[in-house]
Scaffold this motif. Structure first.
Motif, mmCIF file in Angstrom:
data_model
loop_
_atom_site.group_PDB
_atom_site.id
_atom_site.type_symbol
_atom_site.label_atom_id
_atom_site.label_comp_id
_atom_site.label_asym_id
_atom_site.label_seq_id
_atom_site.Cartn_x
_atom_site.Cartn_y
_atom_site.Cartn_z
ATOM 1 N N SER A 253 0.855 -1.187 0.000
ATOM 2 C CA SER A 253 0.000 0.000 0.000
ATOM 3 C C SER A 253 0.891 1.237 0.000
ATOM 4 C CB SER A 253 -0.952 -0.014 1.198
ATOM 5 O OG SER A 253 -0.218 -0.206 2.380
ATOM 6 N N GLN A 258 3.244 9.301 -1.012
ATOM 7 C CA GLN A 258 3.061 8.844 -2.396
ATOM 8 C C GLN A 258 1.649 9.165 -2.891
ATOM 9 O OE1 GLN A 258 4.343 4.768 -1.636
ATOM 10 N NE2 GLN A 258 5.932 4.935 -3.217
ATOM 11 N N GLY A 284 14.903 5.564 -2.031
ATOM 12 C CA GLY A 284 14.046 4.560 -1.434
ATOM 13 C C GLY A 284 12.668 5.051 -1.044
ATOM 14 N N LYS A 287 9.764 6.706 -5.587
ATOM 15 C CA LYS A 287 9.390 7.627 -6.659
ATOM 16 C C LYS A 287 8.886 6.869 -7.889
ATOM 17 C CE LYS A 287 13.459 9.637 -6.440
ATOM 18 N NZ LYS A 287 13.931 9.148 -5.119
ATOM 19 N N THR A 288 9.456 5.663 -8.114
ATOM 20 C CA THR A 288 9.090 4.936 -9.331
ATOM 21 C C THR A 288 7.609 4.551 -9.338
ATOM 22 O OG1 THR A 288 11.285 3.993 -9.057
ATOM 23 C CG2 THR A 288 10.019 3.254 -10.943
ATOM 24 N N ARG A 436 10.814 -0.149 7.150
ATOM 25 C CA ARG A 436 12.254 0.013 6.916
ATOM 26 C C ARG A 436 12.923 0.393 8.223
ATOM 27 N NH1 ARG A 436 12.238 2.224 1.431
ATOM 28 N NH2 ARG A 436 11.289 0.535 0.250
ATOM 29 N N ASP A 540 18.509 -1.469 -7.234
ATOM 30 C CA ASP A 540 17.838 -1.870 -6.024
ATOM 31 C C ASP A 540 18.176 -3.323 -5.686
ATOM 32 O OD1 ASP A 540 16.131 -1.147 -4.071
ATOM 33 O OD2 ASP A 540 14.309 -1.458 -5.244
ATOM 34 N N ARG A 569 17.147 -1.103 1.710
ATOM 35 C CA ARG A 569 16.009 -1.089 0.801
ATOM 36 C C ARG A 569 15.105 -2.290 1.041
ATOM 37 N NH1 ARG A 569 16.349 1.459 -4.684
ATOM 38 N NH2 ARG A 569 16.608 3.556 -3.925
HETATM 39 P P1 ADP Z 1 13.438 5.731 -5.253
HETATM 40 O O1 ADP Z 1 12.583 6.809 -4.701
HETATM 41 O O2 ADP Z 1 14.782 5.695 -4.629
HETATM 42 O O3 ADP Z 1 13.465 5.724 -6.731
HETATM 43 P P2 ADP Z 1 12.112 3.284 -5.645
HETATM 44 O O4 ADP Z 1 10.979 3.805 -6.410
HETATM 45 O O5 ADP Z 1 13.185 2.599 -6.393
HETATM 46 O O6 ADP Z 1 12.734 4.425 -4.765
HETATM 47 O O7 ADP Z 1 11.551 2.348 -4.508
HETATM 48 C C1 ADP Z 1 12.395 1.639 -3.661
HETATM 49 C C2 ADP Z 1 11.805 0.291 -3.316
HETATM 50 O O8 ADP Z 1 10.668 0.454 -2.470
HETATM 51 C C3 ADP Z 1 11.301 -0.450 -4.520
HETATM 52 O O9 ADP Z 1 11.651 -1.809 -4.355
HETATM 53 C C4 ADP Z 1 9.807 -0.264 -4.482
HETATM 54 O O10 ADP Z 1 9.130 -1.339 -5.083
HETATM 55 C C5 ADP Z 1 9.537 -0.198 -3.003
HETATM 56 N N1 ADP Z 1 8.374 0.595 -2.633
HETATM 57 C C6 ADP Z 1 7.935 1.728 -3.217
HETATM 58 N N2 ADP Z 1 6.842 2.203 -2.575
HETATM 59 C C7 ADP Z 1 6.605 1.369 -1.546
HETATM 60 C C8 ADP Z 1 5.607 1.305 -0.504
HETATM 61 N N3 ADP Z 1 4.655 2.225 -0.408
HETATM 62 N N4 ADP Z 1 5.686 0.296 0.369
HETATM 63 C C9 ADP Z 1 6.657 -0.631 0.287
HETATM 64 N N5 ADP Z 1 7.599 -0.661 -0.655
HETATM 65 C C10 ADP Z 1 7.596 0.341 -1.574
#
Ligand code: ADP
Ligand code: MG
Length: 681
Positions: A253, A258, A284, A287-288, A436, A540, A569
């Motif tokens: 979630s 986000q 972490g 953002k993706t 985390r 990652d 991560r």
């Molecule tokens: P960054 O902001 O550094 O680009 P990423 O988008 O790569 O971060 O996300 C880091 C990791 O956290 C990825 O493995 C992603 O799937 C996971 N992730 C992203 N949003 C959440 C969330 N709300 N809860 C748990 N894990 C998440």
């Protein structure tokens, strides 16, 4: 006025050789030279007596020359020139070596400033090889320029003095009313004052004026960009679009941050003007997933999205993550990078052109080539820690003014963000996904290395992975003490980590080879990855729990924070070990900050406080002169003053097209054109 814009060689006293040295510093004209500001000043305003002078420390002594002794020419080509001087109380000796020119020019009975170290006992004081200048004509604050091979401060002072003589009133960039309102001296006076200050007050006024101008120009530029993109129409999307299926298919979630970011972005996408938003979030912060939501939203509206990454490895990772998020709802993403085969590239380009493909991921370099989109609605750039207004502006021109989202993993203090990203709306992802554990960070000396290895091994034995970061690729003589990646990896493989799978990753490797190594790391075919900072924008690997950084003092805090973000991560406890041999107080203090906090914004504020904003501006990106950065860190009120000034000016003349703004406009363009392309014209 024209002399200032001629090649630097045309300045008297600058030959071809010296010109080449100036070119290396990015100085091509006398005008450029005038903007090469002193690093510091030697202060002659408070000369000391030889008896009071602190031993072995550079100081200025004002003295009269009493007598010159005969020249001594020794056999080994050494010539010694001695004279007796008096500082008003005490006689002392001044000795020059192999410097007949200065010695013969010195006039007995005249008063000079001698700058150098005072030596000797109570009976006889001496200054060896001091710098001498006639007190009558001396600059009381003598500029010292940033060090550069083969260019001394004395040479620069002479050349700059000549360049200053070409300055004219007509060169003024700021409108008179503005200068009056903010109590600013003229450009001519300011350049004179920065290079040849008559005193401290003169220097301060010059600094203020020049810093004001730099900040103002920068803010005018970004605000103009912002205004321009505001006036263009784009592809408005439907507010009725539902992302429910996307949210349901996510394996987790979303955090509150986000969710808020997605709401802000989708709202932007539904307006008539293009979105221009910065998504700023710590490593972490997820953002993706936000980018994926935006891309899904655009796709549902029939628009294409392109996501650009700074490196190939990162582009691949984005493809993987986006595919994980989007394929459950039946959306496909394609990858386009430098290593995509020509035939495949052609096919993908065709699919992009006819609209079969909605989501394209690639490296900046490839995407910026000639790709025709069917209906490009959204451009997402992952800047990691790089930013550049001019690059962003160039992108804005692509495909009929699409919406733009910039993702940055560098937390920067809000005041700076407003300037650097003045052309963007800012959204913060200031919340990490749940579960985390904060990374534990330790700063240690090399003596602790063996124990650190032991600690790493314990974790590798438990099935985890680790990174070992060093700052160089190969051993080089000057950098002997640095732990070079290649030889370091070899040493570990045959020594401490002989029983483990050790990998190597560095910037000089071919992209395919880098990818292969990172893939191995991901699949856990490597236990310990020895790497340079390329891993910074790396992949990652949730199973990686320790990052050890050698020569940590060589990195900026923001960079250390990025490197640290490679671990932590997953759900396991992670560690960051910073190794340093530095005895430097400030360096150690900086590393301590890393141990105290994992919050990127706090770290950024500290970095700003301790080192000034240079790191954030990344001077290479748009060539901000060092002066401005200095003035700026110590003078934050100037930031808000220039912000107000810029807004007021543009309120009445949004593109600086009025006549009395002509030179201001030119100056803005010049600043933004430093990197070639820009979106202003
Ligand atoms: P960054 O902001 O550094 O680009 P990423 O988008 O790569 O971060 O996300 C880091 C990791 O956290 C990825 O493995 C992603 O799937 C996971 N992730 C992203 N949003 C959440 C969330 N709300 N809860 C748990 N894990 C998440
Ligand atoms: Mg990322």
């Amino acid at each position: 006025m024209n002399e200032l814009y001629q090649p630097i060689e045309t300045l008297s006293g600058v030959g071809e050789k010296r010109a080449a040295k100036y070119h290396k510093l990015g100085i091509h004209t006398p005008f450029d030279l005038l903007y090469h500001f002193p690093r510091t000043y030697i202060d002659f305003t408070h000369p000391v007596s030889v008896m009071d002078a602190e031993m072995g420390v550079n100081c200025a002594v004002k003295c009269r020359i009493i007598r010159k002794m005969p020249e001594v020419h020794a056999k080994n080509r050494l010539s010694i020139f001695t004279m007796i001087a008096n500082d008003g109380e005490t006689d002392f000796t001044i000795t020059l070596y192999n410097n007949p020119y200065t010695f013969r020019a010195v006039q007995v009975g005249e008063t000079y400033f001698a700058y150098g170290k005072v030596q000797g006992g109570w009976t006889r004081r001496e200054m060896r090889a001091p710098q001498l200048q006639k007190a009558e004509t001396a600059l009381l604050l003598q500029p010292v320029y940033p060090q550069s091979v083969g260019l001394t401060s004395a040479m620069m002072r002479t050349n700059i003095q000549k360049a200053l003589s070409y300055l004219e009133d007509a060169m003024e960039t700021l409108p008179t009313a503005l200068m009056e309102e903010y109590r600013l001296i003229s450009l001519q006076k300011a350049l004179q004052g920065i290079h040849r200050p008559a005193g401290i007050e003169d220097l301060e006024a010059a600094r203020r004026r020049l810093a004001f101008e730099e900040l103002l120009l920068f803010q005018l530029g970004t605000l103009m960009l912002r205004h321009r993109s505001r006036t263009q129409t784009a592809y408005a999307m439907s507010p009725q679009t539902s992302l429910d299926d996307f949210f349901c298919a996510l394996p987790f979630s979303l955090t509150g941050a986000q969710q808020r970011a997605i709401a802000a972005i989708t709202k932007d996408l539904c307006t008539e003007v293009p979105m221009n938003r910065l998504l700023q979030g710590d490593v972490g912060s997820g953002k993706t997933a936000v980018a994926a939501a935006a891309a899904a939203f655009a796709a549902k509206n029939g628009f294409q999205t392109v996501l650009m990454a700074p490196t190939e490895i990162l582009a691949r990772q984005h493809l993987q993550t986006m595919t994980d998020f989007l394929s459950p709802i039946g959306m496909e993403a394609v990858l386009l990078t430098g290593s995509t085969k020509a035939k495949e590239k052609r096919e993908i380009k065709k699919k992009i052109a006819d609209g079969t493909v909605r989501i394209v991921i690639g490296t900046h370099a490839v995407i910026q080539q000639d790709i025709t989109f069917f209906k490009l609605g959204l451009v997402i750039t992952d800047e990691q820690h790089r930013f550049g207004v001019s690059q962003r502006a160039a992108l804005a021109e692509k495909g009929g003014h699409p919406h733009k989202l910039v993702m940055s993993a560098t937390p920067i203090p809000r005041t700076l963000a407003l300037i650097i990203y003045g052309d963007l709306d800012i959204t913060l992802l200031d919340e990490l996904p749940k579960g985390r554990l904060p990374i534990q960070t330790f700063a240690v000396t090399g003596g602790y290395r063996e124990r650190a290895y032991g600690f790493i091994k314990e974790h590798l034995d438990a099935g985890e992975q680790a990174y070992l970061v060093c700052s160089m690729i190969e051993d080089s003589e000057q950098m002997e003490h640095l732990q070079a990646a290649e030889s370091y990896a070899e040493k570990l493989k045959s020594g401490a980590f002989a029983d483990y799978r050790v990998g190597l990753l560095h910037g000089k490797m071919k992209p395919q080879d880098k990818d292969a190594v990172m893939e191995q790391m991901k699949r856990h075919e490597i236990d310990l990855l020895v790497c340079t900072t390329v891993v910074e924008v790396g992949v990652d690997v949730p199973n990686a729990t320790i990052v050890l950084i050698e020569d940590a003092d060589r990195f900026g805090l923001a960079q250390l924070h990025q490197l640290r973000g490679r671990v932590g991560r997953g759900s396991l406890q992670s560690y960051c070990i910073l190794v340093t041999e530095s005895k430097n107080e400030e360096a150690r203090e900086r590393l301590k900050i890393m141990s105290r906090t994992v919050n990127g914004f706090t770290i950024a504020e500290e970095d700003l406080r301790m080192r000034g904003p240079g790191d954030f501006f990344g001077s290479a990106q748009h060539g901000m002169p060092p002066l401005m950065q200095a003035a700026f860190s110590s003078n934050m009120p100037l930031v808000s003053e220039t912000q107000d000034a810029a807004r007021k000016i543009l309120e009445r003349d949004s593109q600086l097209s009025e006549k009395h703004h002509a030179s201001l406009r030119l100056a803005v363009l010049r600043l933004f054109r430093k990197n070639g392309e820009n979106g202003l014209n």
